[in-house]
Design a protein around this motif. Structure first.
Motif, PDB file in Angstrom:
ATOM      1  N   LYS A 193       0.801  -1.041  -0.075  1.00 32.65           N
ATOM      2  CA  LYS A 193       0.298   0.230   0.153  1.00 32.65           C
ATOM      3  C   LYS A 193       0.383   1.282  -0.367  1.00 32.65           C
ATOM      4  CE  LYS A 193      -3.374   2.526  -0.150  1.00 32.65           C
ATOM      5  NZ  LYS A 193      -4.830   2.186  -1.578  1.00 32.65           N
ATOM      6  N   GLU A 196       2.585   1.975  -3.060  1.00 37.64           N
ATOM      7  CA  GLU A 196       1.296   2.394  -4.646  1.00 37.64           C
ATOM      8  C   GLU A 196       1.375   3.387  -4.491  1.00 37.64           C
ATOM      9  OE1 GLU A 196      -2.719  -0.430  -3.817  1.00 37.64           O
ATOM     10  OE2 GLU A 196      -3.040   2.438  -4.230  1.00 37.64           O
ATOM     11  N   VAL A 440      -4.490   2.995   6.599  1.00 40.38           N
ATOM     12  CA  VAL A 440      -4.711   1.545   6.897  1.00 40.38           C
ATOM     13  C   VAL A 440      -4.284   2.222   8.849  1.00 40.38           C
ATOM     14  CG1 VAL A 440      -3.517  -0.276   6.872  1.00 40.38           C
ATOM     15  CG2 VAL A 440      -3.594   0.569   5.094  1.00 40.38           C
TER      16      VAL A 440
END
Ligand code: GSH
Length: 473
Positions: A193, A196, A440
């Protein structure tokens, strides 16, 4: 609690089951290079593990699970609070060169301004179950690891080994109760993540590692999860960064011509990992636009001095305002922690510890295990440094008395023998923040480690503890 009594004392059965267990570990990839083999890359053995899973009370397990996201938030809040870090570490950096060096880099990058607004935390909070005076089990935090929190890879494969052992022993009902556990995947998804969010599909992830890594397979588990998501991973040392890395005008980090999206440290947590050039390499990475796991502020948030400061009244409350429930869950896991800073309070604690050394653990600002002092050693050191500022490089912690259990610790090149053991339960958390947004905040799995009672201190990497699986009841 005497759960596996029938097996433990069956002297005929044990060697046969142990041999089956070792092959299961090899088959599942629960692997490490042993100390003896660490210099030859073609010699591999199983990572040490317990023959049988160890009991963890469900209330304890659930409590540790529930508090992990709170700890992720707390670590993140500390990492953003320059005033708190500066004040808390002021006495430590006067006497502890390692923390001082980290702190210097921290100040330097703050002054220059951070090039990256994405932060990735992979934390592991470790606990023991304290029996206290009345025998009621209580979850007590030992420490939180914010850098190179290891064994998420191997522990993801250990449950299958213990399931197999229990099946072989005719205990399939118990085998079915072992919880699935895959921190490896959770950690890899966190790195993926962050990669990304960095926003370049060409960029690579760097695993910052040591020259010889005995725990390489644990790292490879995570690495390979990334490759299956088409994320390229390269393994490099500080030395490589020093020699071959550079920043462009935008402070993008380039390693041998490849742009770096994420640097994941599996090295750099103790003084022995650094020389002058390695410190320079660390500074280069910190200044860069790459997402660092952890960034230097998050590493500082994991120091013992910070842990001790958090236990003071009102501190967690101020760091996490308007999160009263999270604060209460966090506080419930704290044990007595005491500053040894110069002044009356510190002097009082030094005297108390010298008078009753069995009650405390003396902890320096070190990661990696095996650095704590107990009993007679604690007493001798404190007597030596009691009037010197050096004492503020340590903190004092109440000693935890966990329940012991019997088990076989299977270790390559070691004889098979039954041991009286204690266990340490860890939970992995993954946290990503982008600017002010929490992207997150997850709990991604657990790690149980068990060691013989005679070892007061030290984990698996230090060659003391072994991998285990919780049998939660
Ligand atoms: N460099 C090795 C690795 O990447 O696995 C060891 C890193 C290490 O010692 N990590 C500590 C840890 O999680 C935290 S700083 N130790 C657990 C243990 O050894 O049991």
């Amino acid at each position: 609690l005497a759960l596996w009594e029938d097996v433990l004392h069956n002297e005929q059965l044990i060697p046969e089951v142990a041999a089956i267990a070792v092959d299961a570990a090899l088959l599942e990839g629960v692997l490490m290079r042993t100390k003896e083999d660490s210099n030859s890359s073609d010699v591999v053995n199983y990572a040490p593990f317990t023959l049988l899973p160890s009991v963890v009370p469900s209330t304890i397990f659930e409590q540790a699970y529930a508090v992990q996201q709170d700890f992720n938030l707390l670590v993140d809040a500390i990492s953003q609070n320059a005033e708190f870090l500066e004040r808390t570490l002021a006495s430590t950096i006067k006497v502890d060169d390692f923390t001082a060096h980290l702190f210097k880099i921290y100040k330097q990058v703050l002054k220059e301004g951070l090039a990256q607004s994405v932060f990735l935390g992979i934390n592991r909070s470790d606990y023991m179950v304290d029996l206290g005076a009345d025998g009621t089990p209580a979850l007590k935090q030992i420490e939180i690891n914010t850098i190179a929190a290891s064994f998420g890879g191997l522990t993801s494969r250990t449950t299958a080994v213990h399931r197999h052992i229990l099946n072989v022993l005719g205990k399939s009902k118990e085998a079915s109760k072992l919880l699935d556990n895959n921190p490896c995947k959770g950690i890899a998804l966190g790195i993926a993540k962050a990669w990304e969010l960095y926003g370049s599909t060409r960029a690579v992830v760097v695993f910052l590692v040591a020259d010889t890594e005995r725990n390489i397979f644990d790292q490879r588990c995570i690495e390979n999860e990334l490759w299956t998501r088409n994320i390229r991973v390269i393994r490099r040392r500080f030395e490589d960064v020093f020699e071959k890395a550079s920043l462009d005008n935008d402070r993008r980090l380039y390693m041998e011509g490849q742009e770096v999206a994420v640097v994941y440290y599996r090295e750099g947590y103790m003084p022995e990992n650094y020389n002058k050039q390695n410190w320079e390499a660390r500074l280069l990475i910190e200044r860069s636009k790459a997402v660092k796991c952890p960034d230097i502020a998050t590493q500082l948030a994991g120091t013992k001095k910070v842990q001790q400061e958090l236990s003071q009244p009102g501190v967690v409350e101020r760091l996490l305002p308007s999160r009263a429930e999270a604060v209460a869950r966090i506080r419930a896991t704290f044990t007595g922690l005491y500053s040894l800073d110069m002044g009356e309070e510190g002097a009082k604690m030094v005297a108390m510890a010298i008078a009753d050394p069995e009650r405390y653990v003396l902890k320096p600002q070190r990661e990696g295990g095996g650095n704590n002092l107990y009993g007679e050693e604690l007493k001798q050191l404190l007597e030596k440094i009691k009037d010197s500022p050096e004492r503020s490089s340590y903190i004092l912690m109440d000693k935890i008395t966990p329940r012991t259990s019997m088990n076989y610790l299977l270790r390559a090149h070691s004889p098979l023998k039954i041991s009286e053991c204690i266990s340490e339960l860890g939970f992995f958390g993954v946290f990503i923040r982008q600017g002010k947004d929490i992207v997150v905040n997850k709990h991604v799995g657990h790690l149980l480690r068990t060691k013989a009672v005679e070892h007061a201190d030290g984990g698996v990497a230090a060659g003391v503890a072994v991998l285990d699986t919780p049998y939660v009841i």
